[in-house]
Design a protein around this motif. Structure first.
Motif, PDB file in Angstrom:
ATOM      1  N   SER A  80       0.831  -1.195   0.000  1.00  0.00           N
ATOM      2  CA  SER A  80       0.000   0.000   0.000  1.00  0.00           C
ATOM      3  C   SER A  80       0.867   1.246   0.000  1.00  0.00           C
ATOM      4  CB  SER A  80      -0.888   0.011   1.252  1.00  0.00           C
ATOM      5  OG  SER A  80      -1.682   1.178   1.315  1.00  0.00           O
ATOM      6  N   LYS A  81       0.310   2.337  -0.541  1.00  0.00           N
ATOM      7  CA  LYS A  81       1.005   3.625  -0.455  1.00  0.00           C
ATOM      8  C   LYS A  81       0.812   4.264   0.920  1.00  0.00           C
ATOM      9  CE  LYS A  81      -2.867   6.243  -2.464  1.00  0.00           C
ATOM     10  NZ  LYS A  81      -3.649   5.143  -3.050  1.00  0.00           N
ATOM     11  N   HIS A  82      -0.107   3.717   1.704  1.00  0.00           N
ATOM     12  CA  HIS A  82      -0.417   4.281   3.020  1.00  0.00           C
ATOM     13  C   HIS A  82       0.662   3.898   4.040  1.00  0.00           C
ATOM     14  CE1 HIS A  82      -4.337   5.535   1.536  1.00  0.00           C
ATOM     15  NE2 HIS A  82      -4.487   4.323   1.024  1.00  0.00           N
ATOM     16  N   ASP A  83       0.666   4.607   5.164  1.00  0.00           N
ATOM     17  CA  ASP A  83       1.653   4.361   6.216  1.00  0.00           C
ATOM     18  C   ASP A  83       1.097   3.379   7.239  1.00  0.00           C
ATOM     19  OD1 ASP A  83       3.490   6.179   5.136  1.00  0.00           O
ATOM     20  OD2 ASP A  83       2.567   7.873   6.176  1.00  0.00           O
ATOM     21  N   SER A  84       1.843   2.311   7.480  1.00  0.00           N
ATOM     22  CA  SER A  84       1.385   1.258   8.395  1.00  0.00           C
ATOM     23  C   SER A  84       1.314   1.722   9.844  1.00  0.00           C
ATOM     24  CB  SER A  84       2.324   0.056   8.302  1.00  0.00           C
ATOM     25  OG  SER A  84       3.659   0.447   8.622  1.00  0.00           O
ATOM     26  N   PHE A  85       1.978   2.834  10.154  1.00  0.00           N
ATOM     27  CA  PHE A  85       2.021   3.315  11.538  1.00  0.00           C
ATOM     28  C   PHE A  85       0.926   4.326  11.853  1.00  0.00           C
ATOM     29  CE2 PHE A  85       5.181   5.409   8.848  1.00  0.00           C
ATOM     30  CZ  PHE A  85       4.795   6.738   8.914  1.00  0.00           C
ATOM     31  N   GLU A  86       0.110   4.683  10.850  1.00  0.00           N
ATOM     32  CA  GLU A  86      -0.989   5.636  11.079  1.00  0.00           C
ATOM     33  C   GLU A  86      -2.109   4.968  11.889  1.00  0.00           C
ATOM     34  OE1 GLU A  86      -1.145   8.723  10.559  1.00  0.00           O
ATOM     35  OE2 GLU A  86       0.250   9.234   8.942  1.00  0.00           O
ATOM     36  N   ASN A  87      -2.964   5.818  12.472  1.00  0.00           N
ATOM     37  CA  ASN A  87      -4.075   5.302  13.276  1.00  0.00           C
ATOM     38  C   ASN A  87      -5.434   5.588  12.642  1.00  0.00           C
ATOM     39  OD1 ASN A  87      -2.536   4.166  15.408  1.00  0.00           O
ATOM     40  ND2 ASN A  87      -2.114   6.225  16.155  1.00  0.00           N
ATOM     41  N   HIS A  88      -5.478   5.584  11.300  1.00  0.00           N
ATOM     42  CA  HIS A  88      -6.769   5.716  10.618  1.00  0.00           C
ATOM     43  C   HIS A  88      -7.658   4.534  11.020  1.00  0.00           C
ATOM     44  CE1 HIS A  88      -5.187   8.974   8.275  1.00  0.00           C
ATOM     45  NE2 HIS A  88      -4.281   8.223   7.695  1.00  0.00           N
ATOM     46  N   PRO A  89      -8.966   4.757  11.113  1.00  0.00           N
ATOM     47  CA  PRO A  89      -9.857   3.659  11.527  1.00  0.00           C
ATOM     48  C   PRO A  89      -9.678   2.384  10.695  1.00  0.00           C
ATOM     49  CG  PRO A  89     -11.053   5.734  11.575  1.00  0.00           C
ATOM     50  CD  PRO A  89      -9.694   6.040  11.005  1.00  0.00           C
ATOM     51  N   TRP A  90      -9.503   2.523   9.372  1.00  0.00           N
ATOM     52  CA  TRP A  90      -9.378   1.308   8.547  1.00  0.00           C
ATOM     53  C   TRP A  90      -8.078   0.566   8.850  1.00  0.00           C
ATOM     54  CZ3 TRP A  90      -5.618  -0.028   4.983  1.00  0.00           C
ATOM     55  CH2 TRP A  90      -4.797   0.982   4.489  1.00  0.00           C
ATOM     56  N   ILE A  91      -7.016   1.295   9.208  1.00  0.00           N
ATOM     57  CA  ILE A  91      -5.737   0.636   9.535  1.00  0.00           C
ATOM     58  C   ILE A  91      -5.851  -0.079  10.883  1.00  0.00           C
ATOM     59  CG2 ILE A  91      -3.325   1.089  10.158  1.00  0.00           C
ATOM     60  CD1 ILE A  91      -3.162   3.057   7.865  1.00  0.00           C
ATOM     61  N   LEU A  92      -6.491   0.547  11.854  1.00  0.00           N
ATOM     62  CA  LEU A  92      -6.679  -0.104  13.151  1.00  0.00           C
ATOM     63  C   LEU A  92      -7.549  -1.359  13.010  1.00  0.00           C
ATOM     64  CD1 LEU A  92      -7.241   3.029  15.436  1.00  0.00           C
ATOM     65  CD2 LEU A  92      -5.126   1.722  15.092  1.00  0.00           C
ATOM     66  N   LYS A  93      -8.551  -1.270  12.120  1.00  0.00           N
ATOM     67  CA  LYS A  93      -9.415  -2.441  11.864  1.00  0.00           C
ATOM     68  C   LYS A  93      -8.595  -3.567  11.217  1.00  0.00           C
ATOM     69  CE  LYS A  93     -13.909  -3.554   9.786  1.00  0.00           C
ATOM     70  NZ  LYS A  93     -15.054  -3.026   9.031  1.00  0.00           N
ATOM     71  N   LEU A  94      -7.696  -3.202  10.303  1.00  0.00           N
ATOM     72  CA  LEU A  94      -6.833  -4.190   9.645  1.00  0.00           C
ATOM     73  C   LEU A  94      -5.878  -4.834  10.648  1.00  0.00           C
ATOM     74  CD1 LEU A  94      -5.735  -5.557   7.069  1.00  0.00           C
ATOM     75  CD2 LEU A  94      -4.294  -3.533   6.716  1.00  0.00           C
ATOM     76  N   VAL A  95      -5.300  -4.035  11.539  1.00  0.00           N
ATOM     77  CA  VAL A  95      -4.407  -4.575  12.575  1.00  0.00           C
ATOM     78  C   VAL A  95      -5.167  -5.584  13.437  1.00  0.00           C
ATOM     79  CG1 VAL A  95      -3.090  -4.000  14.664  1.00  0.00           C
ATOM     80  CG2 VAL A  95      -2.854  -2.579  12.617  1.00  0.00           C
ATOM     81  N   ASP A  96      -6.395  -5.235  13.801  1.00  0.00           N
ATOM     82  CA  ASP A  96      -7.219  -6.105  14.648  1.00  0.00           C
ATOM     83  C   ASP A  96      -7.539  -7.416  13.926  1.00  0.00           C
ATOM     84  OD1 ASP A  96      -8.761  -6.502  17.100  1.00  0.00           O
ATOM     85  OD2 ASP A  96     -10.519  -6.387  15.804  1.00  0.00           O
ATOM     86  N   PHE A  97      -7.927  -7.319  12.639  1.00  0.00           N
ATOM     87  CA  PHE A  97      -8.227  -8.524  11.863  1.00  0.00           C
ATOM     88  C   PHE A  97      -6.978  -9.410  11.737  1.00  0.00           C
ATOM     89  CE2 PHE A  97      -8.367 -10.942   7.920  1.00  0.00           C
ATOM     90  CZ  PHE A  97      -9.611 -11.568   8.001  1.00  0.00           C
ATOM     91  N   THR A  98      -5.823  -8.772  11.534  1.00  0.00           N
ATOM     92  CA  THR A  98      -4.566  -9.520  11.375  1.00  0.00           C
ATOM     93  C   THR A  98      -4.228 -10.288  12.655  1.00  0.00           C
ATOM     94  OG1 THR A  98      -3.792  -7.860   9.796  1.00  0.00           O
ATOM     95  CG2 THR A  98      -2.132  -9.308  10.732  1.00  0.00           C
ATOM     96  N   LYS A  99      -4.474  -9.673  13.807  1.00  0.00           N
ATOM     97  CA  LYS A  99      -4.272 -10.379  15.084  1.00  0.00           C
ATOM     98  C   LYS A  99      -5.153 -11.628  15.143  1.00  0.00           C
ATOM     99  CE  LYS A  99      -3.201  -6.424  18.066  1.00  0.00           C
ATOM    100  NZ  LYS A  99      -3.803  -5.440  18.989  1.00  0.00           N
ATOM    101  N   LYS A 100      -6.413 -11.455  14.749  1.00  0.00           N
ATOM    102  CA  LYS A 100      -7.353 -12.597  14.785  1.00  0.00           C
ATOM    103  C   LYS A 100      -6.897 -13.700  13.828  1.00  0.00           C
ATOM    104  CE  LYS A 100     -11.645 -10.260  16.196  1.00  0.00           C
ATOM    105  NZ  LYS A 100     -11.296  -8.823  16.177  1.00  0.00           N
ATOM    106  N   ALA A 101      -6.432 -13.304  12.628  1.00  0.00           N
ATOM    107  CA  ALA A 101      -5.953 -14.299  11.652  1.00  0.00           C
ATOM    108  C   ALA A 101      -4.726 -15.025  12.190  1.00  0.00           C
ATOM    109  CB  ALA A 101      -5.635 -13.620  10.323  1.00  0.00           C
ATOM    110  N   PHE A 102      -3.854 -14.294  12.869  1.00  0.00           N
ATOM    111  CA  PHE A 102      -2.653 -14.915  13.438  1.00  0.00           C
ATOM    112  C   PHE A 102      -3.031 -15.917  14.532  1.00  0.00           C
ATOM    113  CE2 PHE A 102       0.806 -15.111  16.541  1.00  0.00           C
ATOM    114  CZ  PHE A 102       1.853 -15.517  15.717  1.00  0.00           C
TER     115      PHE A 102
END
Length: 249
Positions: free
Chosen positions: A79-101
């Protein structure tokens, strides 16, 4: 055998020419996965044409996700986006990734931004790289685990990043490093492969990105010329993806 169900989490839309040619990141990764399935040469276990059921999920705008029980693997795109940002969609992605892990069955293939999101989900710090950009085909020095996994002494892989994971989460094994990036790959046997580079990129894709970012002033003329000179070099995208598919068959 039922097909492998692979969900592509599209963390961005490719630049226009690439998007039109391949049909988003789901198209780019579908091509890579099918080419890699063919290269495995085990049609009885994984038929390149009928053995993959690939879906795409817009996690940025639509913020849609698969049910983990309905898939065998998830791919986190770049992605062109920054992985360290706290946009709602990024926080949602981090949360989903934890669940997948944490899911005992689902496998993960995480690329560039996706690799950083996975590192963040597992507690590592992510941010800008003070060493600057890595662009086009670069060499990665592999650990012994990396050499064993990919069947290579060194890894050649497309790069397009100025952000990095600053360390390895305790749950993962290191796959390799480059002079500009110490965390080039993360691995949990039978569970995940995450790479800072782009196995899915090919010469036309990387060249288009370089040209656009040079025109916008992001890359200097020198950076651009150097990167374009390496855009067509051979790389190990297929070998990398074959290693991941072996988890699934």
């Amino acid at each position: 055998m039922p097909p492998l169900r692979i969900a592509i989490l599209e963390c961005d839309t490719p630049v226009e020419k690439v998007n039109n040619k391949y049909g988003g990141y789901r198209g780019v990764f579908s091509l890579l996965l099918r080419e890699s399935a063919a290269a495995l040469g085990q049609p009885d276990k994984l038929d390149p044409e009928t053995g993959l059921e690939i879906s795409g999920w817009d996690v940025v705008t639509a913020q849609e996700y698969p049910n983990l029980e309905d898939v065998d693997a998830v791919v986190l795109s770049g992605s062109k986006h920054d992985s360290f940002e706290n946009h709602p969609w990024i926080l949602k992605l981090v949360d989903f990734t934890k669940k997948a892990f944490e899911d005992k069955r689902v496998k993960i293939f995480a690329i560039c931004f996706g690799h950083q999101i996975l590192a963040r989900a597992l507690g590592a710090r992510v941010g800008r790289n003070t060493a600057g950009w890595e662009i086009a085909v670069c060499e990665v020095d592999l650990t012994e685990t990396g050499k064993e996994l990919f069947g290579r002494d060194k890894l050649r892989i497309h790069q397009m990043h100025q952000d990095i994971a600053y360390g390895y989460p305790s749950e993962v094994v290191s796959l390799g490093a480059s002079p500009r990036c110490a965390v080039q790959g993360m691995y949990v046997p039978g569970k995940l492969i995450a790479l800072q580079g782009h196995p899915e990129f090919r010469e036309d894709i990387i060249s288009e990105i370089i040209k656009m970012r040079t025109a916008s002033g992001l890359f200097s003329k020198e950076q651009s010329e150097d990167a374009l000179s390496r855009a067509g070099l051979p790389h190990d995208g297929i070998a990398i993806t074959m290693a991941f598919l072996k988890f699934l068959i």
